[in-house]
Design an enzyme around this catalytic site. Structure first.
Site, PDB file in Angstrom:
ATOM      1  N   GLU A 234       8.740  -9.709  -0.171  1.00 43.21           N
ATOM      2  CA  GLU A 234       7.518 -10.351  -0.038  1.00 43.21           C
ATOM      3  C   GLU A 234       7.653 -12.070   0.660  1.00 43.21           C
ATOM      4  OE1 GLU A 234       4.682  -9.180  -0.479  1.00 43.21           O
ATOM      5  OE2 GLU A 234       5.188  -7.565  -1.625  1.00 43.21           O
ATOM      6  N   ASP A 259      -7.248   7.045   1.022  1.00 45.41           N
ATOM      7  CA  ASP A 259      -7.155   5.948   0.083  1.00 45.41           C
ATOM      8  C   ASP A 259      -6.931   4.706   0.763  1.00 45.41           C
ATOM      9  OD1 ASP A 259      -6.801   5.147  -2.802  1.00 45.41           O
ATOM     10  OD2 ASP A 259      -5.145   4.413  -1.973  1.00 45.41           O
TER      11      ASP A 259
END
Length: 318
Positions: A234, A259
Site C-alpha cells: 500500500e 462482483d
C-alpha cells in the site's frame, strides 16, 4: 579531460591539507576513469580512518594531564595534521578494505556483487526499525483476526501461463460484462493486468486454490464469502509500505467479474466512475480519485496497458 590533467588533480587531492582537495576530487571523478574511482574510494576510506583516530584522541584527551606540555593547543593542532596525513598513508597501501567495497558499490564491476540496498528491506537503520516493524505486524494480525477468523493464509502465484492466456481467458467475460453494464471490456482487462501483473500474481490459498481475485478487492465487513489473508503493498503518499490484508475469494473468473461490477455500482464513492463507465480514461481516473487504490499513478498505469501494443496484439480479432 586527458590522463595527465586527471593525474594532476588526483595528486593534489591526495594532500589532505589542500583546502580545495574535495573540489579537485569531484572534477577528477567526472572523467569516468576507473582509476579515479579507486582514488576517490581511498579518499573516503581515509576520511573514515581519520574520524576513528579523532575519536581515539578525544578519549585520550579526557584522561590527559591538563598541565602537561603535550596537552597544549599547539601540540593538538600539529597532532591533528599528522593524523590526517597518517590516515591517507594508511589507506593508500590497501587500508582496511573499505575502499574496495566502495569501488564495487559505485562501479558495479562484479556481477556477483549484491548491493546492501537490495538485501536489506528498509535500506537503513534496520536494527532500530525492527521493533517498530514487529509491532505493526502484530497490530495487523489482531485487526485482521477480528473479521477474518478462519481465513486461510495465502500467497501470490501465477494463474496463467502467459499474457496470451490471460487475455484469452478474461476477454470473453469482460465483453459480456461490458455489454451488460455499458462498460469498456478493454479497460476491465487492463485493470486486471495492472492488479495481477498479467495474471502472474494472483492470490492463492495454502492448498494452491486460486482466489480468482483479479481486481484486488478486499474483504470488508459486508463480504460474506471466502477470503484469504496475504501481504500487500500500500502507498502512504508516495512511499510504498508492506501490509497484511484480507481479500475476497471467488470460485471462477465470471464470479470475480460480476462482483467487481457490483462492488463499483453499489459504492456511492464510485458514482462518477459509473457515469463514465464507457470512457476508459475518465473511468480509470474516477476510480483513482475515489480511492480505489492507494497508488498515486494507478490510472496512468491502467491506461498505459490499455494503449499498449502488447494488449492490442493479444485481443482476439472478431
Amino acid at each position: 579531460m586527458d590522463a595527465l590533467s586527471t593525474k594532476g588533480q588526483l595528486d593534489m587531492a591526495r594532500n589532505v591539507h589542500d583546502m580545495g582537495s574535495i573540489n579537485k576530487m569531484r572534477e577528477a571523478i567526472a572523467s569516468g576513469d576507473e582509476t579515479v574511482l579507486q582514488e576517490a574510494a581511498e579518499q573516503f576510506e581515509a576520511i573514515f580512518v581519520q574520524m576513528m583516530l579523532k575519536s581515539m584522541r578525544k578519549a585520550q584527551d579526557a584522561l590527559a594531564d591538563e598541565d602537561s606540555p603535550f596537552n597544549s593547543q599547539q601540540v593538538k593542532f600539529y597532532r591533528d595534521m599528522h593524523d590526517q596525513q597518517l590516515a591517507t598513508d594508511l589507506t593508500a597501501g590497501g587500508g582496511m578494505g573499505l575502499a574496495d567495497v566502495i569501488v564495487k558499490q559505485l562501479g558495479q564491476t562484479e556481477e556477483s556483487y549484491t548491493p546492501a540496498s537490495v538485501i536489506r528491506s528498509d535500506g537503513n537503520l534496520s536494527s532500530l526499525n525492527q521493533h517498530r516493524a514487529e509491532s505493526i505486524s502484530q497490530a495487523q494480525d489482531v485487526a485482521l483476526s477480528s473479521h477474518s477468523m478462519g481465513s486461510k493464509s495465502a500467497h501470490k502465484e501465477a494463474m496463467f501461463d502467459s499474457p496470451e492466456q490471460f487475455v484469452e481467458s478474461l476477454m470473453p467475460h469482460a465483453e459480456k460484462i461490458a455489454e451488460k453494464y455499458g462498460m469498456d471490456a478493454k479497460a476491465i482487462v487492463s485493470q486486471a493486468a495492472v492488479e495481477t501483473g498479467w495474471g502472474k500474481f494472483v492470490i492463492h490459498s495454502a492448498d494452491g486454490k486460486s482466489s480468482h481475485n483479479l481486481f484486488g478487492i478486499k474483504a470488508n465487513s459486508e463480504w460474506k464469502g471466502e477470503q484469504a489473508v496475504v501481504d500487500t503493498l500500500e502507498f502512504n503518499g508516495l512511499v510504498p509500505q508492506k501490509q497484511k490484508a484480507a481479500f475476497r475469494a471467488y470460485s471462477s473468473i465470471e464470479d470475480a467479474m460480476e462482483d467487481y461490477v457490483r462492488f463499483i455500482a453499489t459504492q456511492p464513492r464510485y458514482s462518477d466512475a459509473v457515469k463514465a463507465a464507457g470512457n476508459a480514461t475518465e473511468y480509470t481516473q474516477a476510480l483513482q480519485n475515489a480511492g480505489y487504490a492507494t497508488d498515486p499513478h494507478y490510472a496512468n498505469k491502467i491506461m498505459s496497458v490499455y494503449n499498449s501494443d502488447r494488449l492490442n496484439a493479444l485481443i482476439p480479432q472478431r
